[in-house]
Design a protein around this motif. Structure first.
Motif, PDB file in Angstrom:
ATOM      1  N   ARG A 242     -12.239  -7.677  17.902  1.00  0.00           N
ATOM      2  CA  ARG A 242     -12.455  -7.536  16.437  1.00  0.00           C
ATOM      3  C   ARG A 242     -11.690  -7.964  15.352  1.00  0.00           C
ATOM      4  NH1 ARG A 242     -15.170  -1.246  16.263  1.00  0.00           N
ATOM      5  NH2 ARG A 242     -16.279  -1.296  18.327  1.00  0.00           N
ATOM      6  N   LEU A 243     -12.194  -8.718  14.265  1.00  0.00           N
ATOM      7  CA  LEU A 243     -11.003  -9.365  13.427  1.00  0.00           C
ATOM      8  C   LEU A 243     -11.504  -8.928  11.982  1.00  0.00           C
ATOM      9  CD1 LEU A 243     -12.369 -12.764  12.914  1.00  0.00           C
ATOM     10  CD2 LEU A 243     -13.288 -11.520  14.861  1.00  0.00           C
ATOM     11  N   GLY A 244     -10.503  -8.884  10.947  1.00  0.00           N
ATOM     12  CA  GLY A 244     -10.816  -8.621   9.767  1.00  0.00           C
ATOM     13  C   GLY A 244      -9.532  -8.172   9.050  1.00  0.00           C
ATOM     14  N   GLY A 440      -1.038  -4.098   0.397  1.00  0.00           N
ATOM     15  CA  GLY A 440      -2.216  -5.206   0.263  1.00  0.00           C
ATOM     16  C   GLY A 440      -3.061  -5.283   1.527  1.00  0.00           C
ATOM     17  N   TYR A 441      -3.774  -6.127   1.545  1.00  0.00           N
ATOM     18  CA  TYR A 441      -4.662  -6.311   2.695  1.00  0.00           C
ATOM     19  C   TYR A 441      -4.063  -7.427   3.765  1.00  0.00           C
ATOM     20  CZ  TYR A 441      -8.247  -3.352   0.877  1.00  0.00           C
ATOM     21  OH  TYR A 441      -9.117  -1.954   0.501  1.00  0.00           O
ATOM     22  N   PHE A 442      -3.852  -7.009   5.032  1.00  0.00           N
ATOM     23  CA  PHE A 442      -3.220  -7.987   5.904  1.00  0.00           C
ATOM     24  C   PHE A 442      -4.292  -8.572   6.848  1.00  0.00           C
ATOM     25  CE2 PHE A 442       0.115  -5.572   3.925  1.00  0.00           C
ATOM     26  CZ  PHE A 442       1.045  -6.058   4.252  1.00  0.00           C
ATOM     27  N   PRO A 443      -4.240  -9.790   7.461  1.00  0.00           N
ATOM     28  CA  PRO A 443      -5.099 -10.108   8.355  1.00  0.00           C
ATOM     29  C   PRO A 443      -4.860  -9.357   9.501  1.00  0.00           C
ATOM     30  CG  PRO A 443      -4.222 -12.078   7.336  1.00  0.00           C
ATOM     31  CD  PRO A 443      -3.441 -10.926   6.649  1.00  0.00           C
ATOM     32  N   SER A 444      -5.772  -9.041  10.451  1.00  0.00           N
ATOM     33  CA  SER A 444      -5.701  -8.133  11.555  1.00  0.00           C
ATOM     34  C   SER A 444      -6.678  -8.600  12.656  1.00  0.00           C
ATOM     35  CB  SER A 444      -5.740  -6.558  10.965  1.00  0.00           C
ATOM     36  OG  SER A 444      -5.067  -6.247  10.044  1.00  0.00           O
TER      37      SER A 444
END
Length: 582
Positions: A242-244, A440-444
């Protein structure tokens, strides 16, 4: 014989005796309230009203005055009649500006000046034609704390000789400290896998405003097959991926999209997941299989508009666009309360991590009792929600590409992350409402039982999106930046331009260096511009301050006044932490 019998006594006097005039001494016995018997003294003996009592000035406690940085905290009572000094222009609100907490530390060791070392990589397993390693000899972000590398620097005397640093590889990658302890990395920290259930790893770069793009290739996951020329899937699986994007509050031992702090995509059926609720997104028959490259683009409004949302001043009728002017010399206050600690042979900054709040937990798992009695929690998240944690960002969205083909925008109106939407764990020493510059929003990416993935943060993408322009066009033939092509960060043009997260990595390093310098200058100014040999307690901010002397007295009192728990051990001693394996 004469009659000698007494004459009868008269019952009434022949004359009425007059009232005796009262003397001065008698006036003291005259009643203050007039009556018919003394009408002449009604006005002369009326009680005068008591003089009005002066309003007593309310004084704040010592702890509050120390927190506000009031001069002469332990001085006498201020004289209300004394002429007050007029503050200098531009300093009227200086007492309300937050400042760093300062700690008394011993002089650094000689080894503290060495560059921080990367974790030791131990070969663990071979998968997807590459070797994966277990990263050891480093600390993990857990239990309400966040850890970043630091190094001793003799130029930073007022920040106790410590500043931030980085470890190899010096490139955008997965963060060793910001990943589950069961995650395995390749030697470049751009590929991950695990043998456990879902475990997550976050990148070392985060998006705060603007448009950013990155890619993720599925190395091991759902197996594709071909039947009659059409791609289908079989029952065999090499794990799941899963990615986001996720915020710092998202738990690392869960998949992306598990809670309200992350937005993710499932490989099965290409579904979108948020708050553990999968929903259809990709067309029927589409899945994310081995070999697929998923491109993710995030759009975030400017920090100026973001602050309007969290401050409650956003107006949909007025803020119809996100066109902002270039950032000036002034910016938001970035406050990083962090303390150097040791872990084995490494030196880290330890700071309080932002934690999940009850409002978003209630949004994820609503309680029937609370929903029936409260209308604020039942309202859908929006930019003007009564609860700050449930306010969303206008003009924000996440777009998805599969092998270069645009699939749509599964998520819009992302939740705000600037304080007070993000809060640290409530414990001694933690302060609300402060932005440390890394929210913030981090690539995960999260992997499950053999699933493996590789990330690409640019600038050379496998499948560049249609409107992506590489950074090479901003440089002329001579290698010098072209003035007409340079785009300043924070301008309306730069926020609308789609950029690779590789560029964000360079910006983030520059911001970290700038914040270190600002912290040093700020503390130097609080001490009156004194040298390190003259450095003493500052009265302009909450401090845990003293000369760099491990035996200096008064540490316990200073820490107690600042509301920080005193750890057991020698005063001024750098704490060493111990983390047990899960």
């Amino acid at each position: 014989m004469a009659d000698t019998s007494p004459s009868p006594r008269s019952s009434t006097p022949s004359t009425i005796p007059q009232k005796r005039p009262l003397g001065i001494d008698d006036e003291q016995h005259v009643p203050a309230v007039p009556s018919p018997l003394n009408p002449d003294f009604a006005g002369s003996r009326a009680r005068k009203p008591a003089p009005a009592r002066e309003q007593r000035e309310k004084k704040e406690s010592l702890k509050k005055r120390e927190a506000k940085g009031v001069e002469s905290v332990r001085g006498g009572t201020p004289d209300s009649q004394a002429p007050s000094r007029k503050p200098k222009k531009g300093t009227e609100q200086s007492s309300n500006i937050p400042s760093l907490l300062r700690y008394k530390l011993p002089p650094p060791n000689s080894t503290d000046f060495d560059p921080p070392k990367a974790p030791i990589l131990v070969p663990t397993l071979h998968k997807a034609n590459r070797q994966f390693f277990e990263a050891s000899e480093h600390v993990f972000n857990r239990k309400g704390f966040r850890y970043t590398h630091c190094i001793a620097d003799p130029a930073f005397t007022f920040t106790q000789y410590h500043r931030g640093s980085e470890t190899e590889p010096f490139t955008p990658r997965f963060d060793y400290e910001d990943a589950s302890s069961h995650i395995f990395f390749d030697n470049h920290a751009r590929s991950i896998t695990t043998e456990k259930g879902f475990r997550m790893a976050r990148a070392n770069i985060g998006a705060r405003e603007g448009r950013w793009y990155w890619e993720c290739k599925i190395l091991s996951g759902v197996k594709p097959a071909v039947h009659d020329g059409n791609p289908v899937t079989t029952g065999d699986s090499g794990g799941h991926v899963r990615l986001g994007f996720s915020r710092r509050e998202a738990t690392l031992d869960t998949p992306v999209g598990f809670d309200a702090y992350s937005y993710g995509l499932r490989d099965v059926a290409g579904q979108k997941v948020h708050m553990s609720r999968p929903k259809d997104f990709m067309p029927a028959g589409e899945q994310i299989c081995e070999g697929d490259v998923i491109g993710l683009e995030i759009n975030l409004p400017s920090l100026t508009l973001h602050r309007k949302v969290v401050e409650g001043s956003y107006n949909k009728a007025v803020d119809v666009s996100d066109d902002v002017e270039p950032h000036g010399a002034e910016g938001a206050d970035i406050i990083r309360d962090r303390l150097p600690i040791r872990y084995k042979a490494h030196l880290y900054f330890e700071q309080f991590e932002y934690q999940s709040c009850k409002e978003l937990e209630e949004l994820m798992n609503p309680s029937p009792v609370i929903a029936a009695t409260s209308t604020s929690t039942t309202a859908a998240p929006n930019p003007n929600h009564s609860l700050v944690a449930l306010r969303t960002l206008p003009f924000s969205c996440i777009k998805v590409y599969k092998n270069g083909q645009y699939m749509g925008a599964p998520f819009t109106d992302l939740l705000a992350f600037l304080p007070p939407a993000s809060k640290p764990l409530h414990q001694v020493g933690a302060r609300d409402g402060l932005d440390d510059g890394m929210l913030g929003y981090f690539p995960s990416v999260s992997v499950f039982r053999g699933g493996a993935a590789e990330v690409n943060f640019g600038p050379n993408f496998w499948y560049p999106p249609p409107d992506f322009i590489g950074s090479s066009e901003d440089v002329d033939m001579l290698g010098e930046p072209s003035i007409k092509n340079v785009t300043r960060s924070g301008t309306s043009t730069s926020l609308k331009k789609l950029r690779s997260l590789f560029e964000r990595y360079t910006e983030q390093i520059a911001e970290d260096v700038m914040y270190d310098i600002i912290d040093e200058v700020d503390l130097w100014a609080q001490d009156g511009g004194q040298t390190e040999t003259q450095k003493g307690a500052s009265n302009s901010a909450p401090t845990i301050l003293g000369p760099v002397d491990p035996a200096a007295p008064g540490l316990e009192v200073a820490m107690a006044n600042a509301g920080v728990k005193v750890e057991a051990g020698q005063p001024g001693e750098i704490k060493e932490i111990i983390q047990e394996e899960e």
